[in-house]
Write an enzyme that holds these catalytic residues in place. Structure first.
Site, mmCIF file in Angstrom:
data_model
loop_
_atom_site.group_PDB
_atom_site.id
_atom_site.type_symbol
_atom_site.label_atom_id
_atom_site.label_comp_id
_atom_site.label_asym_id
_atom_site.label_seq_id
_atom_site.Cartn_x
_atom_site.Cartn_y
_atom_site.Cartn_z
ATOM 1 N N ASP A 350 41.283 -2.968 119.578
ATOM 2 C CA ASP A 350 40.703 -3.419 120.835
ATOM 3 C C ASP A 350 41.229 -4.815 121.184
ATOM 4 O O ASP A 350 41.282 -5.699 120.318
ATOM 5 C CB ASP A 350 39.182 -3.433 120.684
ATOM 6 N N GLU A 386 45.734 -2.027 122.006
ATOM 7 C CA GLU A 386 45.329 -2.151 123.404
ATOM 8 C C GLU A 386 45.923 -3.491 123.841
ATOM 9 O O GLU A 386 45.402 -4.547 123.483
ATOM 10 C CB GLU A 386 43.809 -2.164 123.548
#
Length: 711
Positions: A350, A386
């Protein structure tokens, strides 16, 4: 409380962090560069009564450590850390606050929000500059001593080029599944259910990507509003599996391992979505739960001109300090633990650009990225970034180093725009080829582009073709949360409708986007439930919805089942034809030595695309020559030649099938005929045949060689 010197207490060793049981006792080791002393606090099995405190006797290389006898698995513990409380100097030590061990393998109990959790007095005018002497132990979860969980896993080790990712949520996927026993729904054991895994496997998926399963916290704001942290992006226990997903709450780690083993036995890899960019402790006004009270100055990025405040590149209040060697070591240790002892096959990071940000900004050679690339364990698992965050220079798609894959949001945006008529051929073309404009450098290969049209964050696929606007009323923020840039289209009616023409078009658009995703070079990622048109009722930010809004609804009808069969057929074709998932980037250049042009862009007239057509065309073809060089060895491939046709125009287009070296063209897929099945594969059309392409549709043809063109 007095601190007795426990009999037979030993110095222990600093080499293994956390609490390590050796059969006779436990070695404790915890890093802090600025603390003055650390105590181990032991609790009874209820977690309510503190039984003992033992000061760790040694301090070696900034590690406090000691070996305590007669402690066994199941023992509850936490830490108290002593030091200066000087927020302006970056220090927030407060021994009144019970702290979780960053290396704890299991947590017991839930966090209960109370002013005692904060290192300062909430009602004091000086806020965090004040000091709280209230004990937080009654409101904190406790850490659990566990037995070492080493196990030999048989990792499927699917090649990147053959990988198909399926993103899902442990609870939401099985909470309403009819074949999962009620007591196991929403758990690791539920996900391991044979019926559940057989469905995933039957689609043609090779890897399950799980939303966060490391122990996380639900923010007080959500609790106060009757909501929850459903997605889990607020981690506090980076070694501990989230207990709320365990049917056996006394041993969540073993249940997690059994789930991983069940996936492996089905040939499915397990990828974890992990959140190392921040923790659940928030900014200077947040609670003191672990890192903040252990060594705030080392673990967090603080404003260099005012160490009281936190750098907030994550939008969550704090940013984990991956410029600090011990912080990097902590993250690497956590990743190795999940790989070696829990069986995980890869990680999706993330806000990963945060992890690669040094003082000078994003750096593809940042310490954390270099550690992962050279680590004997981590260099062999799948690493997915990401590649963006809200910090300076935070958008870094295509800029990660070799061996990393990346979520490609430009694929998502372009595919959505193309199918709603807002983009033309020249925008979609590079996305079909694995986005070489972004990823073709440093020896990276096409699989580095993780292509997706939908993910957990945003509309589901069905909602993309059913809503023009987000509908997040249930989140309680007046519709202000969630992105307004959805690139969606409702085709005349907002939400569900009984209009058969609109419904038919919506289902075809679902098929179009799925076909574009699966037939593009790169690594496809499918959002769980998109294979049968799952809806969230237009909610594009269901992060706080542990409700039917987020749960997969398995009560599906014929249209939904039809889409599932269609997706299964698309993935079977992708597997059958290697030219659809080459590792090497295909090129338009003519290879004189092999006498092959690997790809050719075809206009509706049957010839190569002209510059003017590139700017205007909404219907075009991509011909992939199966003789294209498969590897660095200079020789022809032996794959089939395929023709992919995409028509985003609302009306029919008369498309001239191109001339190619071979026989007739056989139609494999037409999104306007989703149930044609085997019959459609018998349809043969001569070269130069004019095929009527339905408005808004995708077709795939296979070129037959001359010997079997008539058979």
């Amino acid at each position: 409380m007095s601190i007795p010197l426990r009999r037979n207490l030993r110095e222990g060793n600093p080499s293994e962090r956390g609490a390590v049981y050796d059969g006779k006792g436990v070695n404790f080791a915890i890093f802090s560069a600025h603390a003055k002393a650390i105590e181990v606090c032991l609790f009874d099995r209820s977690g309510k009564n503190e039984l003992d405190r033992i000061k760790l006797p040694e301090y070696t290389d900034q590690i406090f450590h000691g070996w305590i006898p007669d402690i066994h698995p199941g023992q509850l513990y936490c830490f108290r850390v002593y030091g200066d409380y000087e927020p302006d100097a970056g220090h927030r030590f407060n021994s009144n606050k019970l702290l979780l061990d960053p290396y704890a393998r299991e947590h017991y109990g839930e966090l209960k929000w109370d002013p005692a959790l904060f290192g300062y007095q909430l009602d004091h005018p000086d806020k965090d500059l004040s000091f709280s002497d209230v004990d937080s132990a009654s409101f904190m979860p406790k850490c659990v001593i566990t037995d070492p969980g080493h196990k030999n896993f048989r990792h499927p080790r699917t090649r990147w080029a053959e990988t198909v990712v399926y993103e899902t949520h442990v609870k939401g996927y099985t909470q309403q599944h009819p074949h999962v026993p009620r007591k196991l729904r929403g758990t690791y054991a539920g996900l391991a259910n044979k019926h559940v895994l057989e469905h995933i496997k039957s689609l043609g998926v090779t890897a399950i990507e799980l939303l966060p399963v490391q122990s996380f916290v639900t923010d007080q704001y959500l609790v106060d509003h009757g909501l929850t942290n459903y997605w889990g992006y607020n981690t506090i226990g980076f070694f501990a599996p989230e207990t709320r997903y365990a049917a056996d709450t006394d041993d969540p780690a073993s249940e997690f391992r059994r789930m991983v083993t069940a996936c492996h036995e089905m040939g499915l890899e397990v990828i974890m979505d992990v959140v190392y960019n921040h923790t659940a402790e928030g900014n200077e006004l947040g609670p003191t739960l672990s890192f903040k009270g252990i060594d705030n100055l080392s673990y967090y990025r603080l404003m260099p001109d005012n160490l009281r405040y936190y750098i907030n590149d994550t939008g969550t209040g704090n940013t984990f300090n991956l410029s600090n060697l011990r912080a990097i070591q902590f993250v690497a240790d956590s990743l190795r633990y999940w790989t070696n002892e829990m069986g995980v096959d890869g990680f999706r990071f993330d806000l990963c650009s945060v992890l690669a940000r040094e003082r000078s900004g994003f750096d593809s050679e940042a310490g954390f990225l270099r550690v992962c690339r050279q680590d004997p364990t981590l260099s062999h698992v799948k690493l997915i970034a990401e590649p963006w965050d809200i910090g300076p220079g935070g958008y870094q798609v295509g800029h990660f180093p070799p061996s990393w894959a990346e979520w490609n949001d430009q694929f998502r945006d372009t595919v959505r725009d193309f199918w709603r008529g807002e983009a033309r051929a020249n925008a979609l073309a590079p996305r079909l080829l694995g986005s070489p404009d972004m990823f073709n450098h440093s020896g990276r290969q096409a699989w580095a582009s993780v292509n997706f049209v939908t993910a957990h964050d945003g509309f589901t696929l069905k909602d993309c073709v059913s809503y023009n606007e987000k509908h997040n009323e249930a989140n309680g923020e007046g519709g202000k949360d969630g992105s307004s840039d959805n690139r969606s289209y409702n085709y005349g009616v907002e939400g569900p409708t009984d209009d058969p023409d609109i419904n038919a078009l919506r289902w075809r658009q679902c098929r179009n986007m799925l076909a574009t995703l699966i037939f593009s070079q790169g690594t496809p990622m499918i959002l769980a439930g998109d294979e049968f048109g799952r809806t969230q009722g237009g909610n594009n930010n269901a992060y706080c919805q542990d409700t039917p809004i987020s749960w997969v609804n398995w009560d599906i009808g014929e249209e939904e089942e039809s889409l599932t069969r269609f997706v299964t057929r698309l993935l079977a074709l992708r597997k059958r034809f290697p030219i659809l998932h080459r590792s090497r980037f295909l090129t338009e250049a003519y290879n004189k030595e092999l006498e092959v042009k690997e790809l050719t862009w075809i206009s509706a007239g049957g010839g190569e695309m002209s510059p003017m057509e590139w700017e205007q065309a909404q219907c075009f073809g991509l011909m992939l020559d199966g003789r294209a060089q498969p590897s660095g060895i200079m020789r022809r491939g032996a794959d089939a030649t395929l023709l992919l046709v995409a028509n985003s125009w609302h009306d029919v287009v008369e498309f001239h099938l191109p001339v190619a070296e071979g026989g007739a063209w056989r139609l494999l897929v037409d999104t306007n005929q989703p149930e044609a099945g085997a019959k459609i594969e018998q349809n043969k059309f001569e070269q130069k045949h004019v095929y009527t392409v339905t408005g808004r549709s995708v077709l795939l043809f296979e070129l037959l060689d001359g010997s079997n063109a008539g058979h």
